[in-house]
Design an enzyme around this catalytic site. Structure first.
Site, PDB file in Angstrom:
ATOM      1  N   CYS A  71       0.837  -1.203   0.000  1.00 47.63           N
ATOM      2  CA  CYS A  71       0.000   0.000   0.000  1.00 47.63           C
ATOM      3  C   CYS A  71       0.872   1.253   0.000  1.00 47.63           C
ATOM      4  CB  CYS A  71      -0.925  -0.016   1.218  1.00 47.63           C
ATOM      5  SG  CYS A  71      -2.049   1.396   1.296  1.00 47.63           S
ATOM      6  N   CYS A  80      -5.920  -3.187   7.460  1.00 51.91           N
ATOM      7  CA  CYS A  80      -7.144  -2.386   7.423  1.00 51.91           C
ATOM      8  C   CYS A  80      -8.350  -3.127   6.852  1.00 51.91           C
ATOM      9  CB  CYS A  80      -6.910  -1.081   6.657  1.00 51.91           C
ATOM     10  SG  CYS A  80      -6.489  -1.292   4.900  1.00 51.91           S
TER      11      CYS A  80
END
Length: 380
Positions: free
Chosen positions: A120, A217
């Site tokens: 990410c 997440c």
């Protein structure tokens, strides 16, 4: 254009007043990035807050308290309103799925143990978001990561955070020299997370007491297998649990339910010796188990290396460094032997247990705080 040597550098390293220095702050909605934005705004910088919506916060994969969705976007917007700077929310859901979530699922199904937070940073935050910052004509981009950027003889260097308990260097090894020249990490020098929360209270931020986000997440409660089953329905196939000596000890409902080094939850009770997962054979759908000593690894093949040292990576036959093969482990002495500009064999001077393909191997100076880069562990 030459710098005006009569103008002192501001806190972000530019020879101009803060008011003439635009900085994009990557805001996740948590206390760390909120403090960065508030502090820079108070210092008079031209702050622009940007939050990425990485997935639909109403979807089954999302969870309460995760970054970049739902309440966190609201919290980031509220901080911007309180401190008086503009804030934008960008829909990066498709980019995040393509660049991070899909690879996570495919890597897991291939028997690896991926680290999507690194991807990410590498493929979304420090690539697409950084380009957005440039499009906004910002002088730099700041984040709430706990890591330090220091100027060295050959330009910016990446160093561990002052607080070893908060250091995020393992997740940022793939930051390139070009990105490092544009990035800033205002929290890296702080002695503790408590100091960050004190600053949040000082600026009157509503997120001052907000809990830290936990786990990945988009993975609720750390349950990787359930997420993989949602992303790739029917991909998990049953198979055998086999001892390293060839004995079939039982069956399993899918390789995705196991990781290298796992001991608990194997479903093969009644044995006289403790057994650990030592290998995942995806092709035969076999989970290989064995005694703990079989987990010890000395030679680790690494690829996709991002090198942050001063001399070219393959300019020497070997590098004596320290390395981390898991985010939660301390650096250990090692010798890196380059096999190309982006691949190497890493020899651990003290064998490590549970080294798993898909994890990162991060390089550090043996006698300092500097991060020298790193790469991805693979099967060889």
């Amino acid at each position: 254009m030459a710098l005006d040597t009569d103008t002192p550098l501001n806190s972000l390293g530019f020879a101009k007043p803060p008011a003439e220095t635009r900085v994009v702050v990557a805001m996740s909605g948590g206390v760390d990035s909120s403090v960065v934005a508030a502090q820079l705004a108070e210092e008079g910088y031209d702050v622009v807050g940007v939050t990425l919506q990485l997935y639909d916060h109403g979807a089954a994969l999302a969870k309460k308290g995760a970054c970049c969705a739902g309440i966190d976007i609201h919290d980031a917007r509220r901080v911007a309103e309180e401190m008086g700077f503009p804030h934008y929310v960008l829909d990066y859901e498709n980019i995040f799925k393509d660049a991070v979530i899909d690879e996570f699922a495919d890597s897991y199904l291939a028997g690896a143990t991926p680290v999507p937070c690194i991807r990410c940073n590498e493929r979304v935050k420090f690539k697409d978001l950084l380009e957005t910052a440039r499009d906004l004509e910002a002088d730099c981009m700041a984040t709430g990561h706990y890591i330090q950027r220091k100027m060295g003889a050959n330009g910016p260097e990446l160093h561990c955070a002052a607080d070893a308990n908060r250091d995020q260097s393992y997740f940022l090894f793939s930051t390139t020299p070009e990105q490092l020249s544009y990035l800033r990490f205002p929290l890296g020098h702080l002695p503790s997370k408590a100091a960050t929360r004190e600053l949040a209270a000082k600026y009157g931020l509503a997120v001052a007491d907000k809990p830290d986000s936990q786990d990945i997440c988009f993975v609720p409660n750390g349950d990787y297998a359930s997420v993989i089953e949602k992303l790739r329905p029917g991909a998990a196939e049953p198979g055998e649990i086999v001892h390293a000596d060839g004995r079939v000890l039982g069956t399993h409902e899918g390789v995705i339910h196991y990781t290298i080094g796992q001991r608990r939850g194997l479903g093969i009770g009644g044995l006289s010796e403790p057994l650990y997962v030592v290998k995942l054979d995806v092709d035969t759908r076999r989970v290989i188990v064995g005694p703990k000593e079989m987990l010890a690894t000395r030679i680790v093949p690494v690829r996709e290396i991002n090198w942050l040292g001063d001399a070219p990576f393959d300019s020497r036959p070997e590098w004596h460094v320290s390395v981390k093969v898991r985010s939660t482990r301390p650096p250990r002495e090692a010798i890196i032997r380059p096999t190309s500009a982006t691949t190497a064999d890493v020899e651990l001077l003290t064998p490590e247990e549970g080294v798993s393909p898909g994890q990162a191997c991060v390089f550090y100076e043996s006698d300092g705080s500097r991060i020298l880069g790193g790469g991805w562990i693979w099967k060889g």
